[in-house]
Design a protein around this motif. Structure first.
Motif, mmCIF file in Angstrom:
data_model
loop_
_atom_site.group_PDB
_atom_site.id
_atom_site.type_symbol
_atom_site.label_atom_id
_atom_site.label_comp_id
_atom_site.label_asym_id
_atom_site.label_seq_id
_atom_site.Cartn_x
_atom_site.Cartn_y
_atom_site.Cartn_z
ATOM 1 N N ASP A 184 0.857 -1.191 0.000
ATOM 2 C CA ASP A 184 0.000 0.000 0.000
ATOM 3 C C ASP A 184 0.891 1.238 0.000
ATOM 4 O O ASP A 184 2.077 1.180 0.343
ATOM 5 C CB ASP A 184 -0.950 -0.009 1.193
ATOM 6 N N TYR A 185 0.313 2.372 -0.366
ATOM 7 C CA TYR A 185 1.108 3.595 -0.564
ATOM 8 C C TYR A 185 1.717 4.096 0.736
ATOM 9 O O TYR A 185 2.827 4.634 0.742
ATOM 10 C CB TYR A 185 0.255 4.675 -1.229
ATOM 11 N N LEU A 186 1.026 3.923 1.841
ATOM 12 C CA LEU A 186 1.571 4.361 3.121
ATOM 13 C C LEU A 186 2.830 3.560 3.473
ATOM 14 O O LEU A 186 3.820 4.129 3.954
ATOM 15 C CB LEU A 186 0.517 4.210 4.229
ATOM 16 N N THR A 187 2.818 2.266 3.199
ATOM 17 C CA THR A 187 4.000 1.444 3.476
ATOM 18 C C THR A 187 5.174 1.858 2.601
ATOM 19 O O THR A 187 6.317 1.926 3.074
ATOM 20 C CB THR A 187 3.668 -0.041 3.257
ATOM 21 N N VAL A 188 4.915 2.170 1.328
ATOM 22 C CA VAL A 188 5.999 2.641 0.442
ATOM 23 C C VAL A 188 6.617 3.920 1.000
ATOM 24 O O VAL A 188 7.841 4.080 1.031
ATOM 25 C CB VAL A 188 5.471 2.859 -0.996
ATOM 26 N N MET A 189 5.755 4.831 1.470
ATOM 27 C CA MET A 189 6.271 6.081 2.044
ATOM 28 C C MET A 189 7.122 5.810 3.281
ATOM 29 O O MET A 189 8.191 6.405 3.459
ATOM 30 C CB MET A 189 5.103 7.001 2.409
ATOM 31 N N LYS A 190 6.658 4.920 4.129
ATOM 32 C CA LYS A 190 7.433 4.598 5.333
ATOM 33 C C LYS A 190 8.788 3.998 4.966
ATOM 34 O O LYS A 190 9.817 4.336 5.564
ATOM 35 C CB LYS A 190 6.652 3.624 6.218
ATOM 36 N N LYS A 191 8.807 3.123 3.992
ATOM 37 C CA LYS A 191 10.054 2.464 3.601
ATOM 38 C C LYS A 191 11.088 3.471 3.101
ATOM 39 O O LYS A 191 12.276 3.350 3.391
ATOM 40 C CB LYS A 191 9.776 1.409 2.513
ATOM 41 N N PHE A 192 10.643 4.490 2.358
ATOM 42 C CA PHE A 192 11.585 5.466 1.800
ATOM 43 C C PHE A 192 11.875 6.622 2.750
ATOM 44 O O PHE A 192 13.036 6.973 2.991
ATOM 45 C CB PHE A 192 11.077 6.010 0.466
ATOM 46 N N PRO A 244 9.461 7.490 13.976
ATOM 47 C CA PRO A 244 10.308 8.406 14.732
ATOM 48 C C PRO A 244 9.494 9.611 15.201
ATOM 49 O O PRO A 244 8.417 9.884 14.648
ATOM 50 C CB PRO A 244 11.377 8.814 13.718
ATOM 51 N N PRO A 245 9.977 10.352 16.170
ATOM 52 C CA PRO A 245 9.168 11.448 16.738
ATOM 53 C C PRO A 245 8.930 12.610 15.789
ATOM 54 O O PRO A 245 8.052 13.434 16.048
ATOM 55 C CB PRO A 245 9.987 11.888 17.960
ATOM 56 N N TRP A 246 9.668 12.691 14.691
ATOM 57 C CA TRP A 246 9.575 13.872 13.838
ATOM 58 C C TRP A 246 8.479 13.791 12.780
ATOM 59 O O TRP A 246 8.246 14.754 12.049
ATOM 60 C CB TRP A 246 10.922 14.180 13.181
ATOM 61 N N ILE A 247 7.790 12.658 12.667
ATOM 62 C CA ILE A 247 6.726 12.569 11.667
ATOM 63 C C ILE A 247 5.594 11.714 12.215
ATOM 64 O O ILE A 247 5.823 10.783 12.998
ATOM 65 C CB ILE A 247 7.265 11.999 10.329
ATOM 66 N N THR A 248 4.377 12.060 11.830
ATOM 67 C CA THR A 248 3.203 11.338 12.310
ATOM 68 C C THR A 248 2.618 10.474 11.192
ATOM 69 O O THR A 248 2.920 10.673 10.009
ATOM 70 C CB THR A 248 2.114 12.312 12.794
ATOM 71 N N GLU A 249 1.758 9.554 11.579
ATOM 72 C CA GLU A 249 1.054 8.725 10.602
ATOM 73 C C GLU A 249 0.233 9.608 9.662
ATOM 74 O O GLU A 249 0.167 9.355 8.451
ATOM 75 C CB GLU A 249 0.132 7.750 11.351
ATOM 76 N N GLU A 250 -0.376 10.662 10.220
ATOM 77 C CA GLU A 250 -1.206 11.567 9.399
ATOM 78 C C GLU A 250 -0.358 12.304 8.364
ATOM 79 O O GLU A 250 -0.783 12.500 7.217
ATOM 80 C CB GLU A 250 -1.925 12.589 10.300
ATOM 81 N N GLU A 251 0.845 12.709 8.753
ATOM 82 C CA GLU A 251 1.732 13.394 7.801
ATOM 83 C C GLU A 251 2.189 12.438 6.699
ATOM 84 O O GLU A 251 2.218 12.798 5.516
ATOM 85 C CB GLU A 251 2.925 13.984 8.546
ATOM 86 N N LEU A 252 2.527 11.230 7.074
ATOM 87 C CA LEU A 252 2.907 10.234 6.062
ATOM 88 C C LEU A 252 1.745 9.946 5.115
ATOM 89 O O LEU A 252 1.950 9.724 3.914
ATOM 90 C CB LEU A 252 3.358 8.940 6.744
ATOM 91 N N GLN A 253 0.539 9.985 5.661
ATOM 92 C CA GLN A 253 -0.645 9.710 4.840
ATOM 93 C C GLN A 253 -0.849 10.781 3.774
ATOM 94 O O GLN A 253 -1.368 10.490 2.687
ATOM 95 C CB GLN A 253 -1.881 9.600 5.733
ATOM 96 N N VAL A 254 -0.441 12.031 4.065
ATOM 97 C CA VAL A 254 -0.540 13.096 3.053
ATOM 98 C C VAL A 254 0.273 12.713 1.810
ATOM 99 O O VAL A 254 -0.204 12.829 0.667
ATOM 100 C CB VAL A 254 -0.053 14.441 3.627
ATOM 101 N N PHE A 255 1.504 12.241 2.020
ATOM 102 C CA PHE A 255 2.325 11.789 0.898
ATOM 103 C C PHE A 255 1.666 10.594 0.202
ATOM 104 O O PHE A 255 1.573 10.547 -1.034
ATOM 105 C CB PHE A 255 3.717 11.386 1.394
ATOM 106 N N ALA A 256 1.229 9.629 1.001
ATOM 107 C CA ALA A 256 0.647 8.404 0.438
ATOM 108 C C ALA A 256 -0.570 8.710 -0.427
ATOM 109 O O ALA A 256 -0.719 8.172 -1.536
ATOM 110 C CB ALA A 256 0.274 7.453 1.568
#
Length: 318
Positions: free
Chosen positions: A168-176, A204-216
């Motif tokens: 899924d797109y969120l996992t791709v974002m997390k991996k990179f 890590p403390p500098w990014i949230t799931e919601e912020e990663l979801q914006v990219f995804a």
């Protein structure tokens, strides 16, 4: 102070989406891979609050900007042309440019091709290297690292897209975006880089799931082909930039890099950045090494914002 606003601007034959805030001298923020204007969310508001007109585009192929299909439409000539078109749109003869990753590469080439349009450059993570006249860029990397290197795997149209589609797109974002280890950029023989990259169990403390979801969400809309086409134009760039072989960058530059950046830790880059050759090619250079990884403007937003501001303030007010 006004809020961040969004619009699409026609430049160099395509439409670019931009986020902007503030008034004053123009500062362009250019993102990298796999990113969007949103990578600069912290710096946009900070710099706008200190008296600058901040513009962060989705670069061609990314987010809400147009994505030409052909890899040949992603050469540095096109990318620099897009940015010159933004300057013309805002009727600015010169601007400050801040680039990260691919945005840094665009920044370096802006200074090579059109130094008359750049007041000063702040680049993050990717230093300037002179062109090797003897071997194409991707060929050189292939000989050193083999097919496991992510850049080599990204060359074949469709290959990385098919591999990414297993997640899924969120996992791709997390991996990179959360990558930390040097060996993560080179997959073992027969393995795709996206399969080799780890998915962190904790953010890590500098990014949230919601912020990663914006990219995804944005990459789910656009797909990855536009962003991957930057890599597929690398050898074309090598051909096109032959006239600038050995050219120096005379624009004032501040270069920021994370101490633990994967690119900084490999293949002698640390010695290069701290050595003489980099300064010969970029004579008006200041180097700052921060405690952090590759996506330093998100990981260390306050430090990066302050470093940018301290550089901008060296220039006399208009």
């Amino acid at each position: 102070m006004n809020e961040v606003t969004h619009q699409r601007i026609k430049t160099n034959g395509i439409w670019l989406h931009i986020a902007e805030q503030g008034t004053g001298p123009l500062v362009l923020l250019l993102h990298g891979f796999p990113e969007l204007w949103y990578s600069w969310r912290h710096q946009i508001t900070f710099l706008a609050s200190h008296g600058y007109h901040v513009v962060a585009p989705d670069l061609r192929g990314c987010g809400d900007s147009d994505a030409p299909l052909s890899p040949s439409s992603y050469s540095v000539m096109h990318l620099v042309g897009d940015i010159i078109g933004l300057l013309d749109h805002f009727q600015q003869q010169q601007a400050f440019v801040v680039g990260h990753d691919w945005g840094a590469l665009i920044g370096w080439h802006l200074c090579l091709f059109r130094p008359d349009r750049i007041k000063g450059l702040i680049n993050l993570s990717v230093p300037h290297f002179d062109r090797n006249p003897k071997a194409k860029f991707v060929d050189s990397l292939n000989k050193i690292y083999g097919d496991g290197l992510y850049i080599c795997q990204f060359q074949e149209p469709g290959r990385a897209e098919r591999a990414f589609a297993r997640y899924d797109y969120l996992t791709v974002m997390k991996k990179f975006l959360l990558i930390t280890q040097t060996e993560n950029l080179i997959a073992p023989p027969g393995m795709e880089i996206i399969d080799y990259l780890e998915t962190p169990s904790r953010l890590p403390p500098w990014i949230t799931e919601e912020e990663l979801q914006v990219f995804a969400d944005k990459f789910q809309e656009s797909g990855f082909t536009g962003a991957l086409n930057y890599y597929r134009a690398m050898d074309l760039n090598w051909e096109l930039t032959a006239p600038w072989q050995g050219s120096k960058i005379m624009v004032p530059v501040k270069f920021l890099v994370g101490e633990k950046d994967i690119g900084f830790e490999t293949n002698g880059v640390r010695d290069y950045v701290q050595g003489d050759v980099f300064r010969i090619l970029v004579p008006n250079l200041e180097v700052v090494i921060l405690d952090g990884h590759h996506f330093i403007q998100q990981e260390k937003p306050q430090q990066v914002s302050q470093e940018i501001l301290s550089f901008l303030r060296k220039f006399p007010a208009e």
